[in-house]
Motif scaffolding. Structure first.
Motif, PDB file in Angstrom:
ATOM      1  N   TYR A  67       0.827  -1.207   0.000  1.00 45.09           N
ATOM      2  CA  TYR A  67       0.000   0.000   0.000  1.00 45.09           C
ATOM      3  C   TYR A  67       0.863   1.259   0.000  1.00 45.09           C
ATOM      4  N   LEU A  68       2.051   1.161   0.593  1.00 46.09           N
ATOM      5  CA  LEU A  68       2.971   2.303   0.555  1.00 46.09           C
ATOM      6  C   LEU A  68       3.425   2.559  -0.876  1.00 46.09           C
ATOM      7  N   GLU A  69       3.606   1.484  -1.644  1.00 43.03           N
ATOM      8  CA  GLU A  69       3.997   1.633  -3.039  1.00 43.03           C
ATOM      9  C   GLU A  69       2.837   2.169  -3.876  1.00 43.03           C
ATOM     10  N   LEU A  70       1.622   1.677  -3.621  1.00 47.73           N
ATOM     11  CA  LEU A  70       0.456   2.138  -4.384  1.00 47.73           C
ATOM     12  C   LEU A  70       0.162   3.612  -4.116  1.00 47.73           C
ATOM     13  N   VAL A  71       0.282   4.025  -2.837  1.00 49.05           N
ATOM     14  CA  VAL A  71      -0.050   5.407  -2.507  1.00 49.05           C
ATOM     15  C   VAL A  71       0.930   6.384  -3.150  1.00 49.05           C
ATOM     16  N   SER A  72       2.118   5.894  -3.511  1.00 45.92           N
ATOM     17  CA  SER A  72       3.098   6.759  -4.179  1.00 45.92           C
ATOM     18  C   SER A  72       2.727   7.015  -5.635  1.00 45.92           C
ATOM     19  N   ALA A 130     -14.348   0.721   9.537  1.00 44.56           N
ATOM     20  CA  ALA A 130     -13.432   1.490   8.692  1.00 44.56           C
ATOM     21  C   ALA A 130     -11.998   1.002   8.871  1.00 44.56           C
ATOM     22  N   ILE A 131     -11.614   0.685  10.115  1.00 42.57           N
ATOM     23  CA  ILE A 131     -10.261   0.181  10.377  1.00 42.57           C
ATOM     24  C   ILE A 131     -10.041  -1.131   9.646  1.00 42.57           C
ATOM     25  N   GLU A 132     -11.020  -2.029   9.728  1.00 38.38           N
ATOM     26  CA  GLU A 132     -10.878  -3.341   9.095  1.00 38.38           C
ATOM     27  C   GLU A 132     -10.797  -3.216   7.576  1.00 38.38           C
ATOM     28  N   ALA A 133     -11.588  -2.313   6.996  1.00 40.31           N
ATOM     29  CA  ALA A 133     -11.663  -2.206   5.540  1.00 40.31           C
ATOM     30  C   ALA A 133     -10.515  -1.405   4.941  1.00 40.31           C
ATOM     31  N   ALA A 134      -9.953  -0.474   5.723  1.00 47.51           N
ATOM     32  CA  ALA A 134      -8.931   0.436   5.185  1.00 47.51           C
ATOM     33  C   ALA A 134      -7.570  -0.241   5.081  1.00 47.51           C
ATOM     34  N   ASP A 135      -6.744   0.286   4.170  1.00 47.09           N
ATOM     35  CA  ASP A 135      -5.363  -0.176   4.006  1.00 47.09           C
ATOM     36  C   ASP A 135      -4.393   0.729   4.755  1.00 47.09           C
ATOM     37  N   ILE A 136      -4.794   1.979   4.942  1.00 43.79           N
ATOM     38  CA  ILE A 136      -4.008   2.952   5.705  1.00 43.79           C
ATOM     39  C   ILE A 136      -4.942   3.606   6.713  1.00 43.79           C
ATOM     40  N   VAL A 137      -4.514   3.693   7.962  1.00 39.52           N
ATOM     41  CA  VAL A 137      -5.351   4.281   9.003  1.00 39.52           C
ATOM     42  C   VAL A 137      -4.663   5.523   9.557  1.00 39.52           C
ATOM     43  N   ASP A 148      -7.911  12.947  13.072  1.00 40.82           N
ATOM     44  CA  ASP A 148      -8.655  13.569  11.978  1.00 40.82           C
ATOM     45  C   ASP A 148      -7.824  14.570  11.190  1.00 40.82           C
ATOM     46  N   ASP A 149      -6.510  14.500  11.264  1.00 41.39           N
ATOM     47  CA  ASP A 149      -5.655  15.469  10.593  1.00 41.39           C
ATOM     48  C   ASP A 149      -5.515  15.120   9.116  1.00 41.39           C
ATOM     49  N   LEU A 150      -6.205  15.886   8.271  1.00 41.14           N
ATOM     50  CA  LEU A 150      -6.157  15.656   6.821  1.00 41.14           C
ATOM     51  C   LEU A 150      -4.761  15.846   6.242  1.00 41.14           C
ATOM     52  N   LEU A 151      -3.956  16.658   6.892  1.00 39.69           N
ATOM     53  CA  LEU A 151      -2.612  16.930   6.369  1.00 39.69           C
ATOM     54  C   LEU A 151      -1.723  15.682   6.398  1.00 39.69           C
ATOM     55  N   LYS A 152      -2.153  14.664   7.112  1.00 39.24           N
ATOM     56  CA  LYS A 152      -1.367  13.427   7.141  1.00 39.24           C
ATOM     57  C   LYS A 152      -1.541  12.607   5.863  1.00 39.24           C
ATOM     58  N   ILE A 153      -2.561  12.916   5.076  1.00 41.16           N
ATOM     59  CA  ILE A 153      -2.729  12.203   3.800  1.00 41.16           C
ATOM     60  C   ILE A 153      -1.624  12.606   2.821  1.00 41.16           C
ATOM     61  N   PRO A 154      -1.407  13.917   2.557  1.00 40.76           N
ATOM     62  CA  PRO A 154      -0.259  14.243   1.696  1.00 40.76           C
ATOM     63  C   PRO A 154       1.062  13.803   2.308  1.00 40.76           C
ATOM     64  N   ARG A 155       1.117  13.724   3.645  1.00 40.58           N
ATOM     65  CA  ARG A 155       2.355  13.278   4.291  1.00 40.58           C
ATOM     66  C   ARG A 155       2.644  11.809   3.969  1.00 40.58           C
ATOM     67  N   VAL A 156       1.623  10.951   4.036  1.00 40.53           N
ATOM     68  CA  VAL A 156       1.852   9.530   3.746  1.00 40.53           C
ATOM     69  C   VAL A 156       2.136   9.328   2.262  1.00 40.53           C
ATOM     70  N   SER A 176       3.818  11.487   0.489  1.00 38.51           N
ATOM     71  CA  SER A 176       5.220  11.894   0.398  1.00 38.51           C
ATOM     72  C   SER A 176       6.148  10.784   0.879  1.00 38.51           C
ATOM     73  N   ILE A 177       5.797  10.144   1.994  1.00 35.76           N
ATOM     74  CA  ILE A 177       6.607   9.039   2.526  1.00 35.76           C
ATOM     75  C   ILE A 177       6.646   7.892   1.528  1.00 35.76           C
ATOM     76  N   GLY A 178       5.497   7.585   0.911  1.00 31.84           N
ATOM     77  CA  GLY A 178       5.446   6.508  -0.080  1.00 31.84           C
ATOM     78  C   GLY A 178       6.309   6.804  -1.289  1.00 31.84           C
ATOM     79  N   ARG A 179       6.233   8.037  -1.798  1.00 33.73           N
ATOM     80  CA  ARG A 179       7.033   8.417  -2.970  1.00 33.73           C
ATOM     81  C   ARG A 179       8.520   8.369  -2.637  1.00 33.73           C
ATOM     82  N   ARG A 180       8.876   8.832  -1.458  1.00 29.32           N
ATOM     83  CA  ARG A 180      10.292   8.834  -1.058  1.00 29.32           C
ATOM     84  C   ARG A 180      10.799   7.397  -0.881  1.00 29.32           C
ATOM     85  N   THR A 181       9.957   6.537  -0.326  1.00 33.94           N
ATOM     86  CA  THR A 181      10.340   5.130  -0.129  1.00 33.94           C
ATOM     87  C   THR A 181      10.611   4.447  -1.461  1.00 33.94           C
ATOM     88  N   VAL A 182       9.692   4.607  -2.401  1.00 33.70           N
ATOM     89  CA  VAL A 182       9.859   3.985  -3.724  1.00 33.70           C
ATOM     90  C   VAL A 182      11.078   4.554  -4.439  1.00 33.70           C
TER      91      VAL A 182
END
Length: 649
Positions: A328-333, A569-576, A580-588, A590-596
């Motif tokens: 999922y880290l690779e897909l989110v990138s 939602a926890i069970e169905a989601a791939d990333i939790v 409620d901080d929306l800014l963590k979505i662009p952060r993850v 960014s982490i995924g793109r940097r990892t790949v």
């Protein structure tokens, strides 16, 4: 550093020191008798060889015994034994010693990257203080806590299970769960989640979940499962190493045998003069084959690529983002489209009654009272806002009537039977279904709830939901991270949805959708990402509620916001996202793109250096020291590169 790692470090340090001492003795000729014949040094060189490499040799023989011989242990063992036969004792020991240096470096790096995830293990409470009916306090294991038990949580203690604060006020530290450094205040009636640390004061908490269903338990399950879901890059490296290793073993064998047979045959039939055989003795090709084996060891790839993804998951978890697997880290990138729910995701989800618009002859009290009777007992945010308005603004603690029966029409509203009358509370679709004429006209960013009794229309209630302060900033940052399109799906009315979408800069808005319609829209968007049956970019859905679970499951990447709110939602989601901080979505993202990016750099660098030195070694232009660099040196460089993920950026 763990005790095991310290022992490994000491063992490698002793072997390196002994090895360097032997090099000094041999080169400076401190013991002249030893230099009279090279074989005198063999027993001495075997000491650091086995101190550092006995486990590698053992693993090699175990692999052969278990019929799984083709791995790094076989390559190292065969190459070093061959070097000993070639009379290159120092180089044989250097290969094993520096290989173990690389392994030590790898263990340290894995320990560092694992540390961020292991911090989550510290959130597990060791005990729970249960208050019994007679007033006594019993200390029990968290597994023994039952729903309804009253727990006493002192300052500095961890909350053992999810519950509701019944008495006491405090500041609780949620850093390990959400990544937030600022403690949160809790008061009687507030929900508190397991794993938090009580900062001050005494809290009495009623358990609402048993330990196995509590937040802390679910988080640990997610972390433990994360390593099982590998990215495509990791799976490729695993398959590559499985095929690559036997190929290079047989290639090295061919390099040691075929040139010797060719030269021998050429000398016998007179094609080559005998001097050629003397210029290229069999030992030369054996040495080249051993060098070839050392260079070809795939350690840099097998170690650094998984380490990169593991480090990425650790970096995300440190910021309160749980990624269930490196895939999922690779897909989110590679996200192209991000689809998001509105209520509770882009907006706060804490609805309040904005205004009441009764029909002529109907009072506001009657309109609100009728709606509150139908919504009584519902946990939906709109229902809660109506009940709150009823309680605080008009009727205080006056008891509401209980409907004789109630039916929930998904995506439309509620139908209730109250004192032999049919009461409808819902949107325009519900009114139209029963043929009831209703008031038109909307207020910006407000949801409309219509109320009717039998065939009479009583009026409408405007209910407003605030947009989160950081929603617009988060959407802009998502686009900066490469997301091409933001799509909003909501069951809310079209005017409200379009108004919110325009304020936030959403590219496309789909409104008045049932949960099933959301799945259909996601399916439609997914089909648009495929070209010639192949998919190179991906879609993520962001939601927070139980009704979002089907869409979270269907999307390429499901992201649950405020994951503590809905187990589904926890069970169905791939990333939790733990809050409620929306800014963590662009952060993850960014982490995924940097990892790949780092994993790709490691693959390109390792393969490039190895191919170059392999060619040089096959033609005799690279010795065993060059091979050591191409193996251990490249591995260490790749590991250092992967460890950059552990730094905050």
């Amino acid at each position: 550093m763990s005790e095991k790692l310290k022992k490994e470090r000491n063992r490698v340090a002793v072997s390196v020191a002994f090895f360097l001492l032997l090099i000094l003795v041999e080169k400076v000729k401190l013991i002249p008798i030893f230099n009279e014949h090279p074989l005198f040094f063999l027993p001495l060189y075997l000491i650091p060889y086995f101190i550092s490499g006995y486990d590698v040799v053992r693993e090699c023989f175990l692999g052969i015994k278990n019929r799984r011989p083709f791995d790094e242990a076989l390559l190292m063992t065969v190459a070093t034994v061959g070097a000993f036969f070639a009379g290159e004792f120092a180089e044989a020991v250097a290969v094993m010693v520096f290989y173990q240096v690389g392994e030590l470096f790898q263990s340290y790096a894995v320990g560092r990257s694992r540390a961020s995830i292991k911090e989550l293990m510290d959130i597990v409470p060791e005990y729970a203080n249960v208050e019994r009916e007679d007033g006594s306090i019993e200390t029990v294991d968290p597994d023994e806590v039952k729903i309804g038990d009253i727990l006493l949580i002192k300052a500095g203690e961890k909350v053992p299970v999810d519950g509701i604060v019944r008495s006491g006020e405090s500041m609780v530290n949620t850093a390990a769960l959400t990544g937030e450094s600022v403690p949160r205040s809790v008061f009687p009636g507030d929900t508190i989640i397991s794993g938090c640390i009580n900062g001050e004061g005494l809290l009495r908490v009623e358990a609402t979940k048993c330990f196995e269903d509590s937040t802390v338990s679910k988080i640990l399950e997610l972390v433990e499962e994360a390593s099982e879901k590998k990215s495509k890059t990791e799976n490729f490296i695993t398959r590559f190493a499985r095929i690559y290793t036997p190929i290079v073993v047989f290639a090295a064998l061919a390099l040691a045998i075929i040139p010797n047979l060719g030269l021998l045959f050429g000398v016998v039939i007179g094609v080559f003069p005998p001097v050629v055989w003397k210029m290229h003795p069999p030992i030369t090709w054996l040495y080249r084959a051993c060098t070839f084996l050392v260079v070809s060891c795939p350690c840099a790839l097998v170690i650094s690529v998984p380490l990169s993804f593991f480090g990425g998951i650790g970096a995300a978890s440190r910021e309160g983002i749980l990624v269930k697997g490196s895939n999922y880290l690779e897909l989110v990138s590679k996200l192209s489209i991000l689809v998001t729910d509105k209520t509770g995701t882009l907006t706060k989800g804490n609805f309040v009654v904005k205004s009441l618009c009764p029909e002529e002859g109907i009072s506001e009290d009657v309109l609100l009272n009728t709606a509150a009777i139908v919504e009584n007992g519902s946990t939906h945010p709109i229902a809660q806002s109506i009940l709150q308005a009823y309680k605080e603004r008009w009727f205080g603690d006056q008891e509401l009537l209980t409907p004789e029966e109630i039916v929930n029409r998904s995506g439309k509203g509620l139908i209730a039977r109250v004192q032999s009358s049919r009461v409808l509370v819902g949107n325009e679709k519900l009114m139209e279904e029963f043929g009831i004429a209703y008031q038109t006209g909307e207020q910006n960013c407000a949801t409309v709830c219509h109320v009717a009794v039998d065939s009479s229309y009583l009026g409408k209630i405007y209910i407003a939901d605030e947009i989160k302060e950081n929603s617009h900033e988060a959407i802009m940052k998502m686009k900066e991270e490469g997301v091409k399109e933001i799509v909003m799906l909501t069951g809310d009315s079209r005017p409200v949805a379009e108004e919110v979408g325009e304020i936030l800069g959403v590219d496309r808005v789909y409104s008045e959708l049932l949960p099933a319609n959301k799945v259909e829209k996601v399916e439609e968007l997914l089909r648009g990402l495929k070209k010639d049956g192949k998919q190179s970019s991906y879609l993520a859905f962001v939601g927070d509620g139980i009704n979002d679970a089907p869409v979270l499951s269907r999307s390429d990447v499901g992201i649950a916001m405020g994951g503590m709110g809905s187990d589904a939602a926890i069970e169905a989601a791939d990333i939790v996202i733990m809050d409620d901080d929306l800014l963590k979505i662009p952060r993850v993202i960014s982490i995924g793109r940097r990892t790949v990016r780092i994993a790709t750099q490691n693959i390109a660098f390792a393969l490039g250096v190895k191919i170059l030195v392999l060619l040089l070694s096959a033609f005799g232009f690279a010795n065993m020291w060059a091979a050591v660099f191409a193996d251990v040196g490249v591995t260490v460089i790749c590991i250092v590169n992967a460890m950059r993920l552990l730094k905050r950026s």
